[in-house]
Design a protein around this motif. Structure first.
Motif, PDB file in Angstrom:
ATOM      1  N   ASP A 181      12.969   2.627  28.038  1.00 34.20           N
ATOM      2  CA  ASP A 181      13.268   2.212  26.665  1.00 34.20           C
ATOM      3  C   ASP A 181      14.658   1.600  26.522  1.00 34.20           C
ATOM      4  O   ASP A 181      15.029   1.152  25.445  1.00 34.20           O
ATOM      5  N   GLY A 182      15.443   1.610  27.596  1.00 34.00           N
ATOM      6  CA  GLY A 182      16.739   0.928  27.601  1.00 34.00           C
ATOM      7  C   GLY A 182      17.860   1.733  26.989  1.00 34.00           C
ATOM      8  O   GLY A 182      17.736   2.931  26.751  1.00 34.00           O
ATOM      9  N   PRO A 183      18.973   1.045  26.723  1.00 35.79           N
ATOM     10  CA  PRO A 183      20.158   1.717  26.184  1.00 35.79           C
ATOM     11  C   PRO A 183      19.911   2.333  24.806  1.00 35.79           C
ATOM     12  O   PRO A 183      19.053   1.877  24.048  1.00 35.79           O
ATOM     13  N   LEU A 184      20.692   3.356  24.520  1.00 38.38           N
ATOM     14  CA  LEU A 184      20.625   3.981  23.200  1.00 38.38           C
ATOM     15  C   LEU A 184      20.999   2.957  22.135  1.00 38.38           C
ATOM     16  O   LEU A 184      21.851   2.089  22.366  1.00 38.38           O
ATOM     17  N   GLY A 241      30.657   5.355  41.944  1.00 37.28           N
ATOM     18  CA  GLY A 241      31.667   4.302  42.020  1.00 37.28           C
ATOM     19  C   GLY A 241      32.547   4.273  40.795  1.00 37.28           C
ATOM     20  O   GLY A 241      32.505   5.163  39.952  1.00 37.28           O
ATOM     21  N   LEU A 242      33.320   3.233  40.701  1.00 36.67           N
ATOM     22  CA  LEU A 242      34.194   3.066  39.543  1.00 36.67           C
ATOM     23  C   LEU A 242      33.366   2.783  38.301  1.00 36.67           C
ATOM     24  O   LEU A 242      32.289   2.202  38.383  1.00 36.67           O
ATOM     25  N   PRO A 243      33.862   3.171  37.127  1.00 39.77           N
ATOM     26  CA  PRO A 243      33.102   2.958  35.891  1.00 39.77           C
ATOM     27  C   PRO A 243      33.005   1.474  35.539  1.00 39.77           C
ATOM     28  O   PRO A 243      33.850   0.671  35.930  1.00 39.77           O
ATOM     29  N   ALA A 244      31.947   1.140  34.807  1.00 33.13           N
ATOM     30  CA  ALA A 244      31.774  -0.238  34.338  1.00 33.13           C
ATOM     31  C   ALA A 244      32.900  -0.588  33.365  1.00 33.13           C
ATOM     32  O   ALA A 244      33.216   0.207  32.480  1.00 33.13           O
ATOM     33  N   PRO A 245      33.520  -1.736  33.534  1.00 32.05           N
ATOM     34  CA  PRO A 245      34.608  -2.125  32.634  1.00 32.05           C
ATOM     35  C   PRO A 245      34.126  -2.212  31.181  1.00 32.05           C
ATOM     36  O   PRO A 245      33.054  -2.735  30.912  1.00 32.05           O
ATOM     37  N   GLY A 246      34.908  -1.650  30.290  1.00 29.31           N
ATOM     38  CA  GLY A 246      34.621  -1.749  28.867  1.00 29.31           C
ATOM     39  C   GLY A 246      33.580  -0.786  28.332  1.00 29.31           C
ATOM     40  O   GLY A 246      33.263  -0.815  27.156  1.00 29.31           O
ATOM     41  N   ASN A 247      33.027   0.075  29.169  1.00 28.82           N
ATOM     42  CA  ASN A 247      32.043   1.036  28.683  1.00 28.82           C
ATOM     43  C   ASN A 247      32.693   2.411  28.629  1.00 28.82           C
ATOM     44  O   ASN A 247      32.928   3.042  29.656  1.00 28.82           O
ATOM     45  N   GLU A 248      32.995   2.856  27.415  1.00 32.64           N
ATOM     46  CA  GLU A 248      33.700   4.135  27.257  1.00 32.64           C
ATOM     47  C   GLU A 248      32.901   5.310  27.800  1.00 32.64           C
ATOM     48  O   GLU A 248      33.471   6.295  28.269  1.00 32.64           O
ATOM     49  N   TRP A 249      31.563   5.241  27.775  1.00 36.01           N
ATOM     50  CA  TRP A 249      30.735   6.348  28.262  1.00 36.01           C
ATOM     51  C   TRP A 249      30.765   6.431  29.775  1.00 36.01           C
ATOM     52  O   TRP A 249      30.810   7.523  30.333  1.00 36.01           O
ATOM     53  N   HIS A 250      30.751   5.289  30.435  1.00 40.04           N
ATOM     54  CA  HIS A 250      30.879   5.292  31.898  1.00 40.04           C
ATOM     55  C   HIS A 250      32.249   5.833  32.294  1.00 40.04           C
ATOM     56  O   HIS A 250      32.359   6.628  33.232  1.00 40.04           O
ATOM     57  N   GLN A 251      33.281   5.412  31.563  1.00 35.76           N
ATOM     58  CA  GLN A 251      34.635   5.884  31.853  1.00 35.76           C
ATOM     59  C   GLN A 251      34.734   7.392  31.633  1.00 35.76           C
ATOM     60  O   GLN A 251      35.292   8.124  32.446  1.00 35.76           O
ATOM     61  N   VAL A 303      22.605   6.550  33.607  1.00 33.38           N
ATOM     62  CA  VAL A 303      23.907   5.923  33.338  1.00 33.38           C
ATOM     63  C   VAL A 303      23.725   4.584  32.632  1.00 33.38           C
ATOM     64  O   VAL A 303      24.533   4.199  31.794  1.00 33.38           O
ATOM     65  N   SER A 304      22.627   3.892  32.901  1.00 31.36           N
ATOM     66  CA  SER A 304      22.375   2.595  32.265  1.00 31.36           C
ATOM     67  C   SER A 304      21.914   2.729  30.819  1.00 31.36           C
ATOM     68  O   SER A 304      21.760   1.733  30.121  1.00 31.36           O
ATOM     69  N   CYS A 305      21.695   3.946  30.351  1.00 36.56           N
ATOM     70  CA  CYS A 305      21.139   4.162  29.009  1.00 36.56           C
ATOM     71  C   CYS A 305      22.180   4.375  27.916  1.00 36.56           C
ATOM     72  O   CYS A 305      21.822   4.577  26.752  1.00 36.56           O
ATOM     73  N   PHE A 306      23.456   4.348  28.271  1.00 35.63           N
ATOM     74  CA  PHE A 306      24.474   4.470  27.224  1.00 35.63           C
ATOM     75  C   PHE A 306      24.509   3.194  26.403  1.00 35.63           C
ATOM     76  O   PHE A 306      24.426   2.088  26.941  1.00 35.63           O
ATOM     77  N   GLY A 307      24.639   3.365  25.098  1.00 38.56           N
ATOM     78  CA  GLY A 307      24.741   2.224  24.205  1.00 38.56           C
ATOM     79  C   GLY A 307      26.187   1.956  23.835  1.00 38.56           C
ATOM     80  O   GLY A 307      27.107   2.468  24.473  1.00 38.56           O
ATOM     81  N   PRO A 308      26.392   1.188  22.775  1.00 38.48           N
ATOM     82  CA  PRO A 308      27.738   0.783  22.400  1.00 38.48           C
ATOM     83  C   PRO A 308      28.571   1.850  21.680  1.00 38.48           C
ATOM     84  O   PRO A 308      29.780   1.709  21.548  1.00 38.48           O
ATOM     85  N   ASP A 309      27.920   2.919  21.211  1.00 40.52           N
ATOM     86  CA  ASP A 309      28.662   3.973  20.509  1.00 40.52           C
ATOM     87  C   ASP A 309      28.004   5.324  20.789  1.00 40.52           C
ATOM     88  O   ASP A 309      27.189   5.429  21.694  1.00 40.52           O
ATOM     89  N   ASP A 310      28.352   6.343  20.010  1.00 41.45           N
ATOM     90  CA  ASP A 310      27.830   7.681  20.305  1.00 41.45           C
ATOM     91  C   ASP A 310      26.431   7.944  19.749  1.00 41.45           C
ATOM     92  O   ASP A 310      25.857   9.000  19.998  1.00 41.45           O
ATOM     93  N   CYS A 311      25.869   6.996  19.012  1.00 40.24           N
ATOM     94  CA  CYS A 311      24.493   7.106  18.500  1.00 40.24           C
ATOM     95  C   CYS A 311      24.293   8.459  17.803  1.00 40.24           C
ATOM     96  O   CYS A 311      23.338   9.180  18.064  1.00 40.24           O
ATOM     97  N   LEU A 347      23.140  12.859  26.243  1.00 39.19           N
ATOM     98  CA  LEU A 347      22.830  12.136  27.476  1.00 39.19           C
ATOM     99  C   LEU A 347      23.882  12.428  28.539  1.00 39.19           C
ATOM    100  O   LEU A 347      23.550  12.730  29.689  1.00 39.19           O
ATOM    101  N   LEU A 348      25.146  12.385  28.171  1.00 39.58           N
ATOM    102  CA  LEU A 348      26.227  12.662  29.116  1.00 39.58           C
ATOM    103  C   LEU A 348      26.087  14.072  29.696  1.00 39.58           C
ATOM    104  O   LEU A 348      26.178  14.259  30.905  1.00 39.58           O
ATOM    105  N   HIS A 349      25.830  15.051  28.846  1.00 36.89           N
ATOM    106  CA  HIS A 349      25.695  16.429  29.320  1.00 36.89           C
ATOM    107  C   HIS A 349      24.479  16.585  30.241  1.00 36.89           C
ATOM    108  O   HIS A 349      24.531  17.336  31.214  1.00 36.89           O
TER     109      HIS A 349
END
Length: 96
Positions: free
Chosen positions: A11-14, A76-86, A47-55, A62-64
């Protein structure tokens, strides 16, 4: 990968906070049906399912759930600009 994990990932990102209540509730219910621990491939796929905010908190759930994986994710290193990956990367390295 378990079917419920595959369905969630498919279903893709949140959605973001501007999505309909029904869409956010549906994703939240999908996530609540998944019981940890999550194993390697499923955690990486999540990890690919995080959206642009906390939904409205669904991203935290999801993180937990990802953190139930016995191996630190992401490897690996977090995706640039994605606060959830960071955030996930920082927490894995803090506790790893």
């Amino acid at each position: 990968m378990r079917p419920e994990v595959q369905a969630f990932v498919a279903d893709g990102p949140l959605p973001d906070r501007d999505a309909s209540e029904e869409k956010i509730d549906r994703r939240d219910q999908q996530l609540r049906q998944i019981v940890g621990p999550i194993i390697g491939e499923g955690a990486q796929a999540f990890v690919s399912c995080f959206g642009p905010d906390d939904c409205y908190g669904v991203a935290w759930s999801l993180l937990h759930l990802i953190e139930t994986c016995p191996n630190p994710v992401p490897a690996g290193l977090p995706a640039p600009g994605n606060e959830w990956h960071q955030r996930l990367y920082d927490r894995a390295n803090l506790h790893g």
